[in-house]
Design an enzyme around this catalytic site. Structure first.
Site, short mmCIF file in Angstrom:
data_model
loop_
_atom_site.label_atom_id
_atom_site.label_comp_id
_atom_site.label_asym_id
_atom_site.label_seq_id
_atom_site.Cartn_x
_atom_site.Cartn_y
_atom_site.Cartn_z
NE ARG A 40 -3.68 -2.51 0.91
CZ ARG A 40 -4.80 -2.85 1.54
NH1 ARG A 40 -5.41 -1.99 2.33
NH2 ARG A 40 -5.32 -4.04 1.34
CD GLU A 84 -3.28 3.13 2.07
OE1 GLU A 84 -2.92 2.66 3.17
OE2 GLU A 84 -4.26 2.74 1.43
NE ARG A 131 -5.52 1.67 12.47
CZ ARG A 131 -5.69 2.98 12.57
NH1 ARG A 131 -4.96 3.68 13.43
NH2 ARG A 131 -6.57 3.61 11.82
CG HIS A 132 -1.93 2.19 8.51
ND1 HIS A 132 -2.57 2.97 9.44
CD2 HIS A 132 -2.90 1.66 7.72
CE1 HIS A 132 -3.88 2.92 9.22
NE2 HIS A 132 -4.11 2.13 8.19
CD GLU A 191 -10.19 -2.58 8.82
OE1 GLU A 191 -10.62 -1.42 8.73
OE2 GLU A 191 -9.78 -3.23 7.84
CB SER A 194 -12.05 -5.50 5.42
OG SER A 194 -11.93 -4.33 6.18
NE ARG A 196 -3.73 -2.77 10.77
CZ ARG A 196 -4.57 -1.93 10.19
NH1 ARG A 196 -5.88 -2.04 10.42
NH2 ARG A 196 -4.13 -0.99 9.40
P1 ATP Z 1 -7.27 0.60 7.57
O1 ATP Z 1 -8.66 1.19 7.41
O2 ATP Z 1 -6.96 0.23 8.98
O3 ATP Z 1 -6.21 1.41 6.90
P2 ATP Z 1 -8.02 -1.01 5.35
O4 ATP Z 1 -9.49 -1.09 5.55
O5 ATP Z 1 -7.47 -0.06 4.36
O6 ATP Z 1 -7.30 -0.78 6.78
P3 ATP Z 1 -8.16 -3.55 4.09
O7 ATP Z 1 -7.99 -3.15 2.69
O8 ATP Z 1 -9.53 -3.81 4.60
O9 ATP Z 1 -7.46 -2.46 5.02
O10 ATP Z 1 -7.19 -4.80 4.35
C1 ATP Z 1 -7.54 -5.92 5.17
C2 ATP Z 1 -6.64 -6.01 6.39
O11 ATP Z 1 -5.26 -5.99 6.00
C3 ATP Z 1 -6.79 -4.85 7.35
O12 ATP Z 1 -7.90 -5.03 8.21
C4 ATP Z 1 -5.48 -4.88 8.08
O13 ATP Z 1 -5.47 -5.87 9.10
C5 ATP Z 1 -4.50 -5.32 7.00
N1 ATP Z 1 -3.89 -4.11 6.42
C6 ATP Z 1 -4.36 -3.37 5.42
N2 ATP Z 1 -3.55 -2.34 5.16
C7 ATP Z 1 -2.54 -2.44 6.03
C8 ATP Z 1 -1.37 -1.66 6.26
N3 ATP Z 1 -1.09 -0.58 5.53
N4 ATP Z 1 -0.53 -2.06 7.25
C9 ATP Z 1 -0.80 -3.14 7.99
N5 ATP Z 1 -1.88 -3.91 7.82
C10 ATP Z 1 -2.74 -3.57 6.85
MG MG Z 2 -10.73 -2.63 5.80
#
Ligand code: ATP
Ligand code: MG
Length: 471
Positions: free
Chosen positions: A252, A254, A260-261, A394, A397, A445
């Protein structure tokens, strides 16, 4: 050969004679002559018990500490499983050996042969009286950080010297537990009829719009690192694989700076045919509860090193709708969140502390869930998407997915994306796609929240964030 048992030796019959390198015995493998095996240790420190008094053993590890009291010198040898006290009494031991131990630099790598002696005053109730100590590799000094943990180091220093940081038992404990979490999930999937798959990480299109992608050069074309295996695991439902899981990296781009990211994470992904969101929520809570139970049952030593008393979360997890959660989040909040907006960190925290345990947030507004999320047939503004939440963040998802190709195209358009870029994916829906559901769970996480760590960087060996690309 002094009654040693050997690691990784082939059947004795065809062995060629041992070679000696740096004081070590090496065997040449007769089948693969270029492969040599070190004739090394007989035990890990943790395998030795006081009752083994009198046995000859060979340990291998690092010089954790040398304490020279004049008449007696203690060498603490550390290996993956703990510490062993090696005791050298000046009057009884070979002078040259004692001198070499006194001169050892901390963290040098050693092979210690000796006799076990039950010693109630020693840390594990035994000590080793050495007959031979081989210095396999000398460590430079000063060390880049203190591996005993006595001198504190900030997270950046620790990550810069991760190879030393991991020599500290509580740091290693996190990754042994992570390994058990992975084993537990794989076991759960295997017991439940899943096929493990590996989907590409170099891809031509975004999963969910083009914003958070890392572009890479792929010969003369542009390509991207995959944000998630979403599209591929769904295509495998059309292919008839029925139940798949994948444990692999997601990327990602971002610019997060949170605890947590990360920009690279490991996702545990699942997709199941002929299932709805309730079915896969039930799978997820069972898998999570099993991971906690397995870690509690099998990682007691590591949990104690971390001071964690682990209790498995109760199943079934609570179900809280987005609308109910929003009400909790807005209590006493100045800038109220409107129905249909995403929940920010403050809201997640408020809801989490009100609920106090793992829970599923369900019935999300269709507009804030990705296009592949199935809306309720009778109230299309609400979707069959869900999040698995820990009180602090979170974890996963998931959703029942759209399986009707016409609806999928419409939803891709409504999200401002061009269906043409998704042609490879849409084709799988036109020729026999079963209804299906799935989820993606972040491994980092899970470990972070299970162990109550400060930061996801503590749960990843070599984290990747905006500033950190090495080591
Ligand atoms: P958040 O809203 O917390 O940024 P997200 O909704 O963008 O997460 P999803 O696309 O739903 O993330 O990805 C499913 C799961 O993968 C997340 O619930 C999380 O546990 C993990 N995840 C996603 N992006 C990241 C990240 N940048 N770093 C660590 N874990 C991640
Ligand atoms: Mg999500």
């Amino acid at each position: 050969m002094n009654g040693l048992s050997y690691l990784a030796l082939l059947d004795g019959g065809g062995r060629s004679p041992p070679l000696s390198i740096c004081g070590l015995l090496l065997y040449q493998n007769p089948i693969l002559p270029s492969v040599t095996f070190l004739v090394l240790r007989t035990h890990y420190s943790g395998d030795i018990l006081p009752e083994m008094d009198g046995s000859e053993v060979t340990l291998a590890g690092w010089a954790h500490e040398v304490r020279d009291l004049g008449g007696i010198c203690f060498l603490v040898l550390r290996d993956r499983e703990g510490f062993a006290q090696v005791t050298l009494v000046a009057k009884k031991v070979d002078k040259d050996l004692l001198e070499r131990v006194r001169r050892l630099s901390r963290e040098s790598v050693l092979l210690v042969r000796g006799r076990v002696k039950g010693e109630p005053k020693a840390p594990r109730g035994y000590e080793i009286i050495p007959s031979e100590i081989d210095l396999l590799n000398e460590a430079e000094s000063p060390l880049p950080m203190d591996p005993t943990g006595k001198v504190g180091a900030d997270l950046d220093t620790r990550l810069d010297s991760r190879f030393i940081d991991l020599r500290r038992p509580p740091v290693l404990a996190v990754f042994r537990i992570e390994s058990e979490v992975l084993r537990s999930f794989r076991e759960f999937f295997s017991e439940n009829g899943f096929i493990e798959v590996c989907t590409p990480k170099v891809v031509a299109t975004a999963t969910e719009g083009g914003t958070a992608l890392f572009p890479i050069t792929y010969f003369e074309r542009e390509a991207f690192l995959n944000q998630s295996p979403q599209l591929y695991k769904q295509m495998l439902m059309s292919a008839g694989l029925d139940r798949v899981f994948e444990i692999g990296p997601i990327f990602r781009a971002e610019e997060h700076d949170t605890r947590r990211h990360l920009n690279e994470a490991i996702s545990i992904d699942v997709e199941v045919s002929f299932a709805d969101e309730e079915d896969v929520m039930a799978l997820l809570e069972r898998a999570m509860a099993k991971a906690y139970t397995d870690v509690a049952d099998r990682c007691q030593k590591d949990l104690s090193a971390l001071g964690v008393d682990l209790a498995a979360p109760k199943t079934p997890f609570k179900r809280v709708t987005y609308t109910e959660a929003l009400k909790i989040a807005n209590e006493g909040r100045e800038n109220e969140i409107e129905w249909g907006d995403d929940l920010d960190t403050e809201a997640e925290r408020a809801i989490g502390s009100a609920i106090g345990e793992h829970y599923f947030m369900t019935e999300w507004p269709t507009t804030i869930k990705p296009y592949y999320t199935q809306p309720y047939e009778d109230r299309p503004e609400i979707s069959r998407g869900f999040d698995l939440m820990h009180p602090t963040m979170e974890l996963a998802s998931g959703a029942q997915r759209v399986h009707d190709p016409a609806l999928l195209v419409e939803k891709i358009r409504r999200q401002g994306l061009d269906p043409e870029g998704f042609e490879f994916y849409l084709r799988a829906f036109r020729f026999g796609m079963p209804p299906h559901a799935g989820w993606g769970l972040g491994l980092g996480r899970v470990v972070l929240t299970m162990l109550g760590l400060e930061n996801i960087r503590d749960a990843v060996l070599f984290p990747r964030d905006r500033r950190r690309l090495v080591p």
